[in-house]
Design an enzyme around this catalytic site. Structure first.
Site, short mmCIF file in Angstrom:
data_model
loop_
_atom_site.label_atom_id
_atom_site.label_comp_id
_atom_site.label_asym_id
_atom_site.label_seq_id
_atom_site.Cartn_x
_atom_site.Cartn_y
_atom_site.Cartn_z
N LYS A 1 130.92 21.80 -43.65
CA LYS A 1 130.78 22.48 -44.58
C LYS A 1 131.15 24.04 -44.66
O LYS A 1 131.78 24.69 -45.25
CB LYS A 1 129.53 22.01 -45.23
N GLU B 1 121.20 20.80 -44.82
CA GLU B 1 122.24 22.00 -45.10
C GLU B 1 122.60 22.53 -46.48
O GLU B 1 122.73 23.72 -46.36
CB GLU B 1 123.58 21.20 -44.46
N HIS C 1 121.66 26.81 -48.26
CA HIS C 1 122.55 27.50 -49.13
C HIS C 1 121.66 28.08 -50.53
O HIS C 1 122.34 28.82 -51.38
CB HIS C 1 123.62 26.62 -49.95
#
Length: 348
Positions: free
Chosen positions: A141, A211, A215
């Protein structure tokens, strides 16, 4: 032409040819994506699943692993190392599997968490050091993670490895769609990727959810990595299971820049993840806005069907790119490639 030249191959002869030339595939990581990858591969004629590894062990059978037995063993005992008679327990499962199946795996799907952010590059270095030659595919990503792999491009080429990076849904399927849609324009103004993900139980995709958490405002990769399951659960309770993500560090930007389509600052990625409902909270799409050679401003939109799951949109492209990578590798083309540079090939 002779009569023989005009004769079309029969379906049975095609099937036999596919079986003989099946691409032998390994899957590293057996969480949600790894399990989905095994399920996706089972009915395929052109690929056969022969190897897999998790944190505690690996399984290898050159004649093919049994998907149902592997999943049952992993869920009940916590490792494919317990799979009889093909499993082996190991504290260095990846390197041991690479060595065990050195000449028997054409390509690996790296269904691994990229936590910490250096992990995928470290796995690539293991393959380079091992002397193994073949195709690697990831669904990375983060931009910074892909940039680390870019520094290994020459080493991968020298090692005879064809590495396909950013080949999931986003980056991956949507990046490739943007690259194709960009052809209508003389100049690309913006590429906006918006995704919706629905999963019934976050624990099936623990690494992926961590993950995503990295963010969020106030979080980063290190903090998300160190969170316990209870802390993740507490966060999700506060948000009613919803993760709303904006302006993510997503490698679609560097991939489209490398492909010469637009500068990375014109690419934005965001979305909504519902960790308690398999139905998507919104439709996943990519919008490409640009100026045509006639001076017209327009937008192309490519939208994924709401019925397609995250697993389908990640694993399907990953194996399409693995097949494309095998085609390149067999022609002696090695090094690092992205989903925006090469078209995936459909796996029958």
């Amino acid at each position: 032409m002779s009569e023989k030249q005009l004769t079309n191959p029969t379906p049975s002869s095609i099937d036999n040819s596919l079986h003989i030339n099946r691409i032998r595939v390994g899957v590293l990581g057996f969480g949600g994506l790894g399990e989905a990858a095994a399920r996706l591969l089972t009915p395929k004629q052109e690929m056969i699943w022969v190897a897999a590894a998790d944190k505690k062990g690996y399984a290898y059978d050159p004649n093919g692993l049994n998907c149902d037995r592997a999943i049952t063993t992993y869920k009940s005992q916590g490792s494919l190392g317990y799979l009889e008679p093909t499993g082996t327990l190991s504290n260095q499962a990846i390197s041991d599997l690479i060595e065990k199946a050195k000449t028997s795996v054409d390509g690996y799907f790296l269904a691994l968490p990229n936590l910490p952010n250096t992990f995928m590059a470290s796995v690539a270095r293991q393959f380079i050091a091992s002397g193994w030659r073949g195709v690697l595919v990831d669904a990375l990503k983060r931009t910074s993670a892909v940039e680390q792999l870019l520094t290994l491009k020459d080493e991968l080429q020298g090692a005879g490895i064809t590495y396909m990076t950013g080949c999931g849904a986003t980056p991956g399927l949507l990046t490739a769609a943007a690259a194709l849609a960009a052809q209508s324009y003389a100049e690309i103004h913006t590429v906006k990727i918006t995704f919706g993900v629905g999963i019934a139980n976050w624990e099936a995709y623990r690494a992926t959810i961590r993950e995503d958490i990295a963010h969020l405002p106030g979080y980063d990769v290190e903090k998300a990595t160190q969170m316990s399951d209870a802390e993740v659960e507490a966060l999700l309770n506060r948000t009613n299971g919803i993760l709303a993500l904006e302006n993510m560090e997503h490698a679609d930007d560097v991939m489209l820049e490398l492909a010469g389509i637009c500068d990375r600052d014109r690419v934005t990625v965001g979305g909504v993840v519902d960790t308690r409902n398999p139905q998507k909270p919104l439709s996943t799409n990519v919008q490409i806005t640009g100026r045509t050679f006639e001076g017209k401003i327009s937008t192309h939109t490519f939208t994924l069907g709401d019925e397609t799951s995250m697993a389908a949109n990640v694993c399907g492209p990953a194996f399409g790119y693995l097949k494309a990578g095998v085609s390149l590798h067999r022609r002696g083309i090695y090094g690092l490639f992205t989903a925006a540079e090469v078209m995936p090939q459909f796996v029958r």
